[in-house]
Design a protein around this motif. Structure first.
Motif: not given
Length: 288
Positions: A276-280
């Motif tokens: 999720p952090a990578y996608r953000q």
């Protein structure tokens, strides 16, 4: 009369010996045919009889040693080769086969001695150098393994795929991925259009990864995963390469493939948690 009796006896002995040789050859042929059918029990029987008829027939006894090995009589197979070497001590192929048997039997010291004797018989005998390379890998002596595999590769008329794969792996482990990739490229060029074993693709993918060519590495590993059952380590390497290539959906799929094999795989669980952090981050970068 005495001279005639002596001469007749000698002739009879020679004729009997000749007949035994012919019988041994026929039995050997039957044994080899049985080997080709994977009928190891009959192959062992025929070749044991051939040995009894002609104990000095090195080729027949070599076949017999192989049947002993295939039927699980490993100590007997090794003993047979040791005895054959009393008849043909200058044959590097026999020394090398004995070394392979010793290696598979868990006696690397004896295997090393046999490989050395093979090389003494013929310093250009490629199979002996390949055996030396495998023994060096067993000792984790990568530098010696590399030199041995290079000697093996340089002393064959046609490319030996196994040597190239071993050499590629050794180069990669030594931190020389470009040389590893060159070895794999040679396999592809020589065997163009042929179905290659998974080991070729694995070494190619890992060399790409170590060179920072993550997109190519990920594509290779994805293709391998479609056709083969990959280890947890390789599946996780695929997931990492997908992250590095910026393909997060594919990274998630790869990480989940690891977790299907081992639901407690810590690094894969952590990678999924970071997605999720990578996608953000990716979305923020795109908005800029």
């Amino acid at each position: 009369m005495l001279a005639c009796a002596s001469g007749c006896s000698t002739f009879s002995q020679a004729q009997a010996s000749h007949e035994r040789v012919i019988q041994a050859r026929q039995l050997t042929q039957r044994g080899v045919q049985a080997m080709h059918r994977n009928d190891w029990d009959n192959a062992t029987k025929y070749l044991a009889e051939a040995k009894e008829h002609s104990p000095y027939d090195v080729q027949a006894r070599m076949h017999y040693a192989e049947t002993l090995w295939k039927t699980g009589q490993r100590k007997e197979a090794i003993q047979e080769l040791e005895e054959i070497l009393q008849l043909a001590n200058d044959d590097p192929a026999i020394h090398t086969r004995l070394g392979r048997m010793y290696l598979d039997f868990g006696e690397p010291t004896q295997a090393h001695l046999a490989a050395n004797r093979a090389i003494e018989c013929d310093p250009k005998f490629a199979e002996a150098w390949k055996l030396q390379g495998d023994l060096a890998l067993l000792r984790n002596d990568l530098a010696s393994a590399k030199l041995s595999f290079i000697r093996a590769a340089n002393n064959v008329e046609t490319m030996d795929r196994e040597v190239q794969i071993r050499l590629a792996s050794t180069y990669r482990r030594l931190g020389q991925p470009s040389q590893s990739l060159a070895c794999i490229s040679q396999v592809h060029q020589t065997e163009f259009g042929q179905r290659l074993p998974a080991e070729v693709g694995i070494e190619q993918a890992l060399a790409y990864r170590d060179m920072g060519r993550n997109l190519e590495a990920a594509d290779c590993l994805a293709e391998l995963a479609d056709a083969n059952e990959l280890s947890e380590e390789l599946l996780y390497a695929w997931a990492e390469c997908e992250v590095a290539a910026g393909r997060l959906a594919r990274a998630e799929f790869a990480a989940n493939s690891v977790l299907q094999v081992n639901p407690q795989h810590g690094p894969a669980l952590q990678l999924v948690g970071r997605l999720p952090a990578y996608r953000q981050q990716a979305e923020q970068a795109w908005r800029r």
